[in-house]
Motif scaffolding. Structure first.
Motif, PDB file in Angstrom:
ATOM      1  N   GLU A  98       8.428  28.507 -17.011  1.00  0.00           N
ATOM      2  CA  GLU A  98       9.314  29.103 -16.000  1.00  0.00           C
ATOM      3  C   GLU A  98       9.368  30.615 -16.218  1.00  0.00           C
ATOM      4  O   GLU A  98      10.364  31.178 -16.680  1.00  0.00           O
ATOM      5  CB  GLU A  98      10.718  28.493 -16.115  1.00  0.00           C
ATOM      6  CG  GLU A  98      10.775  26.990 -15.963  1.00  0.00           C
ATOM      7  CD  GLU A  98      10.565  26.562 -14.506  1.00  0.00           C
ATOM      8  OE1 GLU A  98      10.621  27.433 -13.606  1.00  0.00           O
ATOM      9  OE2 GLU A  98      10.349  25.357 -14.267  1.00  0.00           O
ATOM     10  N   ASP A 135       9.438  33.090 -14.104  1.00  0.00           N
ATOM     11  CA  ASP A 135      10.335  33.862 -13.244  1.00  0.00           C
ATOM     12  C   ASP A 135      11.790  33.721 -13.683  1.00  0.00           C
ATOM     13  O   ASP A 135      12.543  34.703 -13.679  1.00  0.00           O
ATOM     14  CB  ASP A 135      10.185  33.396 -11.793  1.00  0.00           C
ATOM     15  CG  ASP A 135       8.798  33.679 -11.245  1.00  0.00           C
ATOM     16  OD1 ASP A 135       8.187  34.674 -11.705  1.00  0.00           O
ATOM     17  OD2 ASP A 135       8.313  32.913 -10.391  1.00  0.00           O
ATOM     18  N   ALA A 136      12.187  32.499 -14.062  1.00  0.00           N
ATOM     19  CA  ALA A 136      13.580  32.283 -14.446  1.00  0.00           C
ATOM     20  C   ALA A 136      13.845  32.721 -15.886  1.00  0.00           C
ATOM     21  O   ALA A 136      14.960  33.151 -16.201  1.00  0.00           O
ATOM     22  CB  ALA A 136      13.942  30.801 -14.285  1.00  0.00           C
ATOM     23  N   CYS A 137      12.843  32.649 -16.759  1.00  0.00           N
ATOM     24  CA  CYS A 137      13.035  32.976 -18.185  1.00  0.00           C
ATOM     25  C   CYS A 137      11.914  33.890 -18.666  1.00  0.00           C
ATOM     26  O   CYS A 137      11.062  33.478 -19.465  1.00  0.00           O
ATOM     27  CB  CYS A 137      13.056  31.711 -19.024  1.00  0.00           C
ATOM     28  SG  CYS A 137      14.162  30.409 -18.439  1.00  0.00           S
ATOM     29  N   CYS A 160       9.601  33.212 -22.079  1.00  0.00           N
ATOM     30  CA  CYS A 160       8.198  32.884 -21.838  1.00  0.00           C
ATOM     31  C   CYS A 160       7.274  33.931 -22.441  1.00  0.00           C
ATOM     32  O   CYS A 160       6.210  33.589 -22.993  1.00  0.00           O
ATOM     33  CB  CYS A 160       7.948  32.752 -20.335  1.00  0.00           C
ATOM     34  SG  CYS A 160       8.770  31.330 -19.580  1.00  0.00           S
ATOM     35  N   GLU A 195      17.907  32.747 -23.034  1.00  0.00           N
ATOM     36  CA  GLU A 195      18.158  32.761 -21.599  1.00  0.00           C
ATOM     37  C   GLU A 195      18.600  31.361 -21.165  1.00  0.00           C
ATOM     38  O   GLU A 195      17.776  30.477 -20.935  1.00  0.00           O
ATOM     39  CB  GLU A 195      16.902  33.191 -20.842  1.00  0.00           C
ATOM     40  CG  GLU A 195      16.454  34.613 -21.193  1.00  0.00           C
ATOM     41  CD  GLU A 195      15.111  34.958 -20.583  1.00  0.00           C
ATOM     42  OE1 GLU A 195      15.036  35.935 -19.802  1.00  0.00           O
ATOM     43  OE2 GLU A 195      14.136  34.244 -20.879  1.00  0.00           O
ATOM     44  N   VAL A 238      19.692  29.350 -18.437  1.00  0.00           N
ATOM     45  CA  VAL A 238      19.739  29.328 -16.971  1.00  0.00           C
ATOM     46  C   VAL A 238      20.460  28.051 -16.539  1.00  0.00           C
ATOM     47  O   VAL A 238      20.046  26.935 -16.915  1.00  0.00           O
ATOM     48  CB  VAL A 238      18.312  29.369 -16.388  1.00  0.00           C
ATOM     49  CG1 VAL A 238      18.374  29.352 -14.862  1.00  0.00           C
ATOM     50  CG2 VAL A 238      17.563  30.601 -16.906  1.00  0.00           C
ATOM     51  N   ASN A 272      20.615  26.245 -13.791  1.00  0.00           N
ATOM     52  CA  ASN A 272      19.932  25.216 -13.011  1.00  0.00           C
ATOM     53  C   ASN A 272      18.736  24.596 -13.743  1.00  0.00           C
ATOM     54  O   ASN A 272      18.064  23.709 -13.205  1.00  0.00           O
ATOM     55  CB  ASN A 272      19.468  25.772 -11.669  1.00  0.00           C
ATOM     56  CG  ASN A 272      18.460  26.904 -11.846  1.00  0.00           C
ATOM     57  OD1 ASN A 272      18.394  27.529 -12.898  1.00  0.00           O
ATOM     58  ND2 ASN A 272      17.686  27.180 -10.799  1.00  0.00           N
ATOM     59  N   LEU A 273      18.430  25.061 -14.959  1.00  0.00           N
ATOM     60  CA  LEU A 273      17.374  24.455 -15.785  1.00  0.00           C
ATOM     61  C   LEU A 273      18.053  23.562 -16.820  1.00  0.00           C
ATOM     62  O   LEU A 273      18.669  24.043 -17.775  1.00  0.00           O
ATOM     63  CB  LEU A 273      16.527  25.528 -16.468  1.00  0.00           C
ATOM     64  CG  LEU A 273      15.703  26.434 -15.545  1.00  0.00           C
ATOM     65  CD1 LEU A 273      14.938  27.478 -16.350  1.00  0.00           C
ATOM     66  CD2 LEU A 273      14.738  25.614 -14.689  1.00  0.00           C
ATOM     67  N   SER A 315      12.233  23.277 -24.395  1.00  0.00           N
ATOM     68  CA  SER A 315      13.340  24.213 -24.608  1.00  0.00           C
ATOM     69  C   SER A 315      13.136  24.978 -25.900  1.00  0.00           C
ATOM     70  O   SER A 315      12.604  24.438 -26.890  1.00  0.00           O
ATOM     71  CB  SER A 315      14.677  23.468 -24.676  1.00  0.00           C
ATOM     72  OG  SER A 315      15.015  22.921 -23.432  1.00  0.00           O
ATOM     73  N   PHE A 366      12.668  26.450 -20.851  1.00  0.00           N
ATOM     74  CA  PHE A 366      11.748  27.449 -20.332  1.00  0.00           C
ATOM     75  C   PHE A 366      10.445  26.844 -19.829  1.00  0.00           C
ATOM     76  O   PHE A 366       9.519  27.570 -19.441  1.00  0.00           O
ATOM     77  CB  PHE A 366      11.461  28.517 -21.385  1.00  0.00           C
ATOM     78  CG  PHE A 366      10.631  28.029 -22.550  1.00  0.00           C
ATOM     79  CD1 PHE A 366       9.255  28.235 -22.589  1.00  0.00           C
ATOM     80  CD2 PHE A 366      11.218  27.374 -23.621  1.00  0.00           C
ATOM     81  CE1 PHE A 366       8.497  27.800 -23.656  1.00  0.00           C
ATOM     82  CE2 PHE A 366      10.464  26.946 -24.687  1.00  0.00           C
ATOM     83  CZ  PHE A 366       9.098  27.155 -24.713  1.00  0.00           C
TER      84      PHE A 366
END
Length: 424
Positions: free
Chosen positions: A17, A19-21, A25, A81, A83, A85-86, A95, A132
């Motif tokens: 992920e 973009d989100a993390c 990443c 991070e 998030v 919604n994850l 994770s 992630f």
């Protein structure tokens, strides 16, 4: 953006992920690039829960982020991070582990350790560890990972490791100062003493029933031999019977040592040939041991003499299973040097020579040969006991005059009585 983990159980493909993390990443991809995860062990596996790795020490307390590797003065952890919604909803969620803070809460930060969930709907981990990525290929590998045998601390009994990491796509530029090694590591980074069973060894061998039974019998025989060594019946547990000694049975009671030696000598030089006899009576027990000078001669005699007729008896020949000859402390054999006509000691036991546990055979008396029969001192004791039971001293007494006088009187009285009967 994906990464391929080649493990000892199979391949796992992880989609990140990015973009989100992005921070998590980026840290993960750069650690993969410098081979940081190569040969790392899955040190914590819980069935239907998770499989944890990413710690080079395989203790759960090691690991550091890529910034700390580039700059030793940089913090070991980075801010995770989390998030919202994850979440850990699906099996195969990846994770980054978050170390607990000083206050006991999960606020310490993330470094290099990560885990893959092995079950669905593990809400307990939401908000505590940073998701992630997700596994998109290799669920059969996760099934194998979920079924491994572990110890009380969760470490697999048989090693499970990340053999190699392949970055399929990396959108991040390398940070300044990142040095990629020229070659991959070839030595496990954690303590080798922690390894139970190597990853290339089989935990349970799927053997045919006959082979499995053979191994069970071999193990049982080894255990029995060790027991016999402990109680003193064997000189040492891994002793083996001599391969140049034959066991011959079903003999006729009249068969003698020299008869067998003459018959078997055509196969090679014989070191000793002995028909076993009863210690007290001297009667043949109808079996014998024949020791050849060479193993090949014994093998040839074994194949040629099986079921041969000797003295109206068909003999049975086999290789000796006795190890008594290898332990001279208990051996009672009489070793004879026929070349020099000289009798040696009984396998080095002087006490047997002192008690003369032999008698000279009538045939070989001049040659100095002896048959193992009985103890002469024991015969002497038996003779004394027999004489004592008859109230007769074993020593001869000198004639007594008074005893002779009474004997003559009784004889004259009997003669007079007979004469009177005839006159009447």
């Amino acid at each position: 953006m994906s990464v391929l983990l080649e493990t000892s159980l199979g391949d796992i493909v992880i989609d990140l992920e990015v973009d989100a993390c992005p921070i998590t990443c980026r840290n993960f991809l750069k650690l993969c690039k410098i081979y940081y995860y190569n040969l790392n062990a899955f040190f914590n596996v819980s069935k239907d829960f998770l499989a944890q790795t990413g710690d080079p020490t395989a203790t759960g307390t090691g690991g550091q982020c890529v910034n700390a590797i580039i700059n030793p003065k940089a913090p070991r952890y980075f801010v995770p991070e989390l998030v919202p919604n994850l979440k850990h909803v699906q099996r195969g969620t990846v994770s980054m582990a978050v170390a607990p803070g000083i206050d006991g809460k999960f606020t310490g930060g993330s470094a290099s350790q990560f885990f893959i969930t092995l079950g669905n709907n593990i809400e307990y981990l939401d908000g505590k560890h940073a998701v992630f990525g997700h596994v998109v290929e290799g669920f059969d590998t996760l099934d194998k990972l979920n079924e491994v045998y572990t110890d009380s601390e969760g470490r697999p009994i048989k090693d499970v490791r990340i053999r190699h990491v392949v970055i399929l796509d990396d959108p991040f530029t390398d940070p300044e100062g990142l040095v990629v090694p020229n070659e991959e590591p070839n030595k496990i980074p954690d303590d080798p003493n922690l390894v139970r069973i190597a990853e290339d060894e089989e935990l349970f061998d799927d053997l045919p029933e006959e082979e499995a039974e053979r191994q069970r019998r071999k193990a049982a025989a080894a255990a029995s031999a060790l027991t016999l060594e402990m109680v003193g019946d064997l000189p040492f547990a891994n002793v083996r019977p001599p391969e140049n000694v034959l066991f011959v049975c079903k003999l006729n009671s009249v068969t003698r040592d020299e008869d067998l030696e003459l018959i078997f000598s055509r196969f090679g030089k014989i070191m000793s040939c002995q028909v076993i006899r009863d210690k007290k009576t001297g009667d043949s027990l109808q079996y014998a041991f024949i020791e050849f000078d060479k193993r090949d001669d014994a093998e040839q005699a074994y194949f040629k003499m099986q079921n041969v007729l000797i003295d109206d008896r068909r003999i049975w020949v086999d290789f000796s299973q006795s190890v008594a000859r290898l332990n001279t402390h208990w051996s009672n054999d009489v070793r004879i040097n026929r070349t020099h006509r000289k009798r040696d000691t009984f396998a080095g036991r002087e006490d047997l020579v002192a008690t003369r546990r032999y008698r000279a055979s009538e045939r070989d008396n001049e040659a100095g040969a002896y048959d193992l029969v009985f103890d002469e001192r024991e015969l002497e004791r038996e003779h004394k006991d027999h004489m004592r039971s008859r109230s007769i001293s074993p020593r001869r007494r000198s004639p007594s005059p008074s005893r002779d006088r009474y004997r003559d009187r009784d004889r004259n009285r009997d003669r007079d009585r007979d004469r009177n009967r005839r006159d009447a």
